[in-house]
Design an enzyme around this catalytic site. Sequence first.
Site, PDB file in Angstrom:
ATOM      1  N   GLY A   1       3.173   4.433  -5.024  1.00  0.00           N
ATOM      2  CA  GLY A   1       3.202   2.985  -4.791  1.00  0.00           C
ATOM      3  C   GLY A   1       1.870   2.449  -4.287  1.00  0.00           C
ATOM      4  O   GLY A   1       1.123   3.145  -3.607  1.00  0.00           O
TER       5      GLY A   1
ATOM      6  N   ARG B   1       3.769   7.258 -11.070  1.00  0.00           N
ATOM      7  CA  ARG B   1       4.556   8.178 -10.250  1.00  0.00           C
ATOM      8  C   ARG B   1       4.820   9.521 -10.926  1.00  0.00           C
ATOM      9  O   ARG B   1       5.683  10.270 -10.497  1.00  0.00           O
ATOM     10  CB  ARG B   1       5.898   7.530  -9.897  1.00  0.00           C
ATOM     11  CG  ARG B   1       5.786   6.434  -8.859  1.00  0.00           C
ATOM     12  CD  ARG B   1       7.113   6.176  -8.184  1.00  0.00           C
ATOM     13  NE  ARG B   1       7.016   5.076  -7.251  1.00  0.00           N
ATOM     14  CZ  ARG B   1       6.598   5.195  -6.000  1.00  0.00           C
ATOM     15  NH1 ARG B   1       6.269   6.385  -5.528  1.00  0.00           N
ATOM     16  NH2 ARG B   1       6.542   4.149  -5.214  1.00  0.00           N
TER      17      ARG B   1
ATOM     18  N   ASP C   1       3.442  11.475   0.573  1.00  0.00           N
ATOM     19  CA  ASP C   1       3.817  12.863   0.875  1.00  0.00           C
ATOM     20  C   ASP C   1       4.059  13.687  -0.387  1.00  0.00           C
ATOM     21  O   ASP C   1       3.557  14.813  -0.507  1.00  0.00           O
ATOM     22  CB  ASP C   1       5.032  12.919   1.819  1.00  0.00           C
ATOM     23  CG  ASP C   1       6.191  12.073   1.333  1.00  0.00           C
ATOM     24  OD1 ASP C   1       5.997  11.236   0.435  1.00  0.00           O
ATOM     25  OD2 ASP C   1       7.312  12.241   1.853  1.00  0.00           O
ATOM     26  N   ASP C   2       4.786  13.109  -1.351  1.00  0.00           N
ATOM     27  CA  ASP C   2       5.056  13.857  -2.585  1.00  0.00           C
ATOM     28  C   ASP C   2       3.755  14.120  -3.362  1.00  0.00           C
ATOM     29  O   ASP C   2       3.534  15.215  -3.869  1.00  0.00           O
ATOM     30  CB  ASP C   2       6.018  13.069  -3.490  1.00  0.00           C
ATOM     31  CG  ASP C   2       7.442  13.065  -2.943  1.00  0.00           C
ATOM     32  OD1 ASP C   2       7.828  14.053  -2.276  1.00  0.00           O
ATOM     33  OD2 ASP C   2       8.162  12.080  -3.161  1.00  0.00           O
TER      34      ASP C   2
ATOM     35  N   LYS D   1      -1.975   7.992   1.759  1.00  0.00           N
ATOM     36  CA  LYS D   1      -1.678   6.607   1.370  1.00  0.00           C
ATOM     37  C   LYS D   1      -0.185   6.342   1.399  1.00  0.00           C
ATOM     38  O   LYS D   1       0.574   7.171   0.902  1.00  0.00           O
ATOM     39  CB  LYS D   1      -2.189   6.395  -0.056  1.00  0.00           C
ATOM     40  CG  LYS D   1      -1.741   5.139  -0.715  1.00  0.00           C
ATOM     41  CD  LYS D   1      -0.958   5.350  -2.017  1.00  0.00           C
ATOM     42  CE  LYS D   1       0.383   5.984  -1.836  1.00  0.00           C
ATOM     43  NZ  LYS D   1       1.307   5.896  -2.965  1.00  0.00           N
ATOM     44  N   THR D   2       0.289   5.330   2.005  1.00  0.00           N
ATOM     45  CA  THR D   2       1.619   4.763   1.788  1.00  0.00           C
ATOM     46  C   THR D   2       1.849   3.657   2.810  1.00  0.00           C
ATOM     47  O   THR D   2       1.576   3.850   4.006  1.00  0.00           O
ATOM     48  CB  THR D   2       2.789   5.778   1.863  1.00  0.00           C
ATOM     49  OG1 THR D   2       4.016   5.057   1.735  1.00  0.00           O
ATOM     50  CG2 THR D   2       2.852   6.596   3.129  1.00  0.00           C
ATOM     51  N   ILE D   3       2.321   2.517   2.332  1.00  0.00           N
ATOM     52  CA  ILE D   3       2.621   1.432   3.283  1.00  0.00           C
ATOM     53  C   ILE D   3       3.744   1.865   4.213  1.00  0.00           C
ATOM     54  O   ILE D   3       3.881   1.344   5.313  1.00  0.00           O
ATOM     55  CB  ILE D   3       3.005   0.101   2.590  1.00  0.00           C
ATOM     56  CG1 ILE D   3       4.251   0.250   1.722  1.00  0.00           C
ATOM     57  CG2 ILE D   3       1.847  -0.476   1.813  1.00  0.00           C
ATOM     58  CD1 ILE D   3       4.935  -1.075   1.409  1.00  0.00           C
ATOM     59  N   ASP D   4       4.571   2.830   3.772  1.00  0.00           N
ATOM     60  CA  ASP D   4       5.749   3.226   4.554  1.00  0.00           C
ATOM     61  C   ASP D   4       5.380   3.815   5.922  1.00  0.00           C
ATOM     62  O   ASP D   4       6.212   3.863   6.814  1.00  0.00           O
ATOM     63  CB  ASP D   4       6.578   4.257   3.777  1.00  0.00           C
ATOM     64  CG  ASP D   4       7.204   3.669   2.525  1.00  0.00           C
ATOM     65  OD1 ASP D   4       6.943   2.490   2.234  1.00  0.00           O
ATOM     66  OD2 ASP D   4       7.949   4.392   1.833  1.00  0.00           O
TER      67      ASP D   4
ATOM     68  N   TYR E   1      20.776 -21.540   8.792  1.00  0.00           N
ATOM     69  CA  TYR E   1      20.819 -20.295   8.012  1.00  0.00           C
ATOM     70  C   TYR E   1      20.614 -19.050   8.868  1.00  0.00           C
ATOM     71  O   TYR E   1      19.827 -19.059   9.814  1.00  0.00           O
ATOM     72  CB  TYR E   1      19.697 -20.278   6.964  1.00  0.00           C
ATOM     73  CG  TYR E   1      19.853 -21.280   5.855  1.00  0.00           C
ATOM     74  CD1 TYR E   1      21.015 -21.312   5.087  1.00  0.00           C
ATOM     75  CD2 TYR E   1      18.833 -22.174   5.561  1.00  0.00           C
ATOM     76  CE1 TYR E   1      21.152 -22.233   4.056  1.00  0.00           C
ATOM     77  CE2 TYR E   1      18.963 -23.096   4.540  1.00  0.00           C
ATOM     78  CZ  TYR E   1      20.125 -23.124   3.789  1.00  0.00           C
ATOM     79  OH  TYR E   1      20.262 -24.029   2.770  1.00  0.00           O
TER      80      TYR E   1
ATOM     81  N   GLY F   1      10.009   0.276   2.709  1.00  0.00           N
ATOM     82  CA  GLY F   1       9.886   1.499   3.502  1.00  0.00           C
ATOM     83  C   GLY F   1      11.066   2.366   3.105  1.00  0.00           C
ATOM     84  O   GLY F   1      12.136   2.254   3.684  1.00  0.00           O
TER      85      GLY F   1
HETATM   86  P1  FBP Z   1       4.772   5.556  -1.853  1.00  0.00           P
HETATM   87  O1  FBP Z   1       5.582   6.462  -0.981  1.00  0.00           O
HETATM   88  O2  FBP Z   1       4.415   6.148  -3.165  1.00  0.00           O
HETATM   89  O3  FBP Z   1       3.574   5.016  -1.138  1.00  0.00           O
HETATM   90  O4  FBP Z   1       5.650   4.269  -2.221  1.00  0.00           O
HETATM   91  C1  FBP Z   1       6.350   3.614  -1.236  1.00  0.00           C
HETATM   92  C2  FBP Z   1       7.078   2.393  -1.742  1.00  0.00           C
HETATM   93  O5  FBP Z   1       6.277   1.246  -1.590  1.00  0.00           O
HETATM   94  C3  FBP Z   1       8.395   2.261  -0.994  1.00  0.00           C
HETATM   95  O6  FBP Z   1       8.234   1.499   0.155  1.00  0.00           O
HETATM   96  C4  FBP Z   1       9.292   1.671  -2.052  1.00  0.00           C
HETATM   97  O7  FBP Z   1      10.636   2.050  -1.864  1.00  0.00           O
HETATM   98  C5  FBP Z   1       8.785   2.266  -3.315  1.00  0.00           C
HETATM   99  O8  FBP Z   1       7.420   2.490  -3.122  1.00  0.00           O
HETATM  100  C6  FBP Z   1       8.998   1.379  -4.520  1.00  0.00           C
HETATM  101  O9  FBP Z   1       8.620   2.078  -5.647  1.00  0.00           O
HETATM  102  P2  FBP Z   1       8.268   1.421  -7.034  1.00  0.00           P
HETATM  103  O10 FBP Z   1       6.906   0.825  -6.920  1.00  0.00           O
HETATM  104  O11 FBP Z   1       8.264   2.588  -7.971  1.00  0.00           O
HETATM  105  O12 FBP Z   1       9.306   0.398  -7.347  1.00  0.00           O
END
Ligand code: FBP
Length: 537
Positions: A98, A162, A192-193, A219-222, A260, A268
């Site tokens: 991602g 991916r 991680d993967d 790298k990952t926003i998570d 609302y 994440g």
């Molecule tokens: P990465 O672990 O590859 O950084 O991706 C994280 C993420 O942004 C998650 O937060 C989200 O669930 C997923 O990617 C969404 O994946 P996609 O872009 O394949 O829809």
Amino acid sequence: MASNGDIKPKMTPTGRYASVYSEVQTSRLNHSLPLPSVLKNNFKILDGPQSSAAGNPDEIAKLFPNLFGQPSAMLFPSDSGASLSDQKLKIGVVLSGGQAPGGHNVISGLFDYLQKLAKGSILFGFRGGPAGIMKGKYVELDSEFIYPYRNQGGFDMICSGRDKIETPEQFKQAEETAKKLDLDGLLVIGGDDSNTNACLLAENFRSKNLKTRVIGCPKTIDGDLKCKEVPASFGFDTACKIYSEMIGNVMIDARSTGKYYHFVRLMGRAASHITLECALQTHPNITIIGEEVAAKKLTLKNVTDYMVDVIVKRAKLGYNYGVILIPEGLIDFIPEVQVLIAELNEILAHGVVDEAGAWKAKLTPQCLQLFQILPNAIQEQLLLERDPHGNVQVAKIETEKMLIQMVETELQKRKQAGAYEGQFKGQSHFFGYEGRCGLPTNFDANYCYALGYGAGALLHAGKTGLISSVGNLAAPVEEWSVGGTALTSLMDVERRHGKFKPVIKKAMVELEGPIQFLGPASNAVNHTLLLELGAQA
Ligand code: FBP
């Protein structure tokens, strides 16, 4: 100080045109990037002690016979001249998984390193993620190509994907590309993967005596790829700030109309770090943390009741509005749903899900019962194809809409019982993709540049199977440490289909902060207070 001023702004041969950039984009383009001082002067690279694994070292040793145990490396200032050879290198770089703000700066950092310290080197960008390596789809990156992407969000310089390099045929394809391009090294920018995959590739290349080294980059926003040596994954800082601004806007909207309840699901996939950080930044009315739900073994009904209790209390005070934050991966943290997902994974892996619904007979009675009470949309979303790493695509499961329905039903019951007199209108939001390609914050821009520059040094020194590691991040950039951590030291194994598979353990939200009464941290004040007092956290 490395500055973009060194590079002439020209029209790009790629999809970006700096000449049509907005004022903000242009000002970011020309924003200069400081480097940690160890990278600005002569340095030497020293190895640390032998490493082990995060778990099951014997199994990791069997899976990585050529890499297991190798030391991590650290850069130190050196009084003597340049310690690395003046050999010209051929290096590849790939973006995997991602998007996360800052990826372009990792590539810029690597490129600038090669320009400065391994003059005459060539940098290839593999297009579309790991598939680009397997299919040999690449582009040569030069200063003109890279310039318009500096400090800009997105992964569109070379794009991401991916795909996983997994089967013997796929490893063979990667080997062929490495040989064809005569690659000295490869930088894999991923989560991680992808970093697990990078390590498998490093092991495979070494076992074949190929000269190609492989270095990873976190790298990952998570925010769930981190450990002592790798304190943060890039992109988390920017994504949280983008989401927090949007949440803040929604909060003011809620207060302005007073009618609302906004249910905001935040990206994440596995860990709730983004939701927690955004909650700390914005102070919503309710925040659900997936790890807490799992630890307390809460059911969907428990989570709904918790929200309803707060909504009823607020209604008694005259407030029929509010904001509720939900982590994207919530559904996967609820123990009863976890069991259901595991059963669905098995069914999806082994057979076809027929439209008539005969497949449901394969579910255990408890899971069938749970599946049947879920809204139709959620049932369909749970059956969607898994990603190439076998994960449920939680980004596509609209938990926020399901929770609105469940809350509404429970509130009606309470109304009929005379326990609730308020008005409830739910609004659903998913803040996900909006946060992955924003202009990187100063932190992410600097961090990524240092990660890429440092990776250049590791590859130049012939290191392999390490993840670029920049530390001491609370200090000014000049004082940041730079090195590489053995990827095998971050790994554990999981048993999948009767075989041990290596995995980098995800860093989840810690529910317990240890209180120390003795030792160096015993008098430390918490970060929030320090920040509020204007001191350095
Ligand atoms: P990465 O672990 O590859 O950084 O991706 C994280 C993420 O942004 C998650 O937060 C989200 O669930 C997923 O990617 C969404 O994946 P996609 O872009 O394949 O829809």
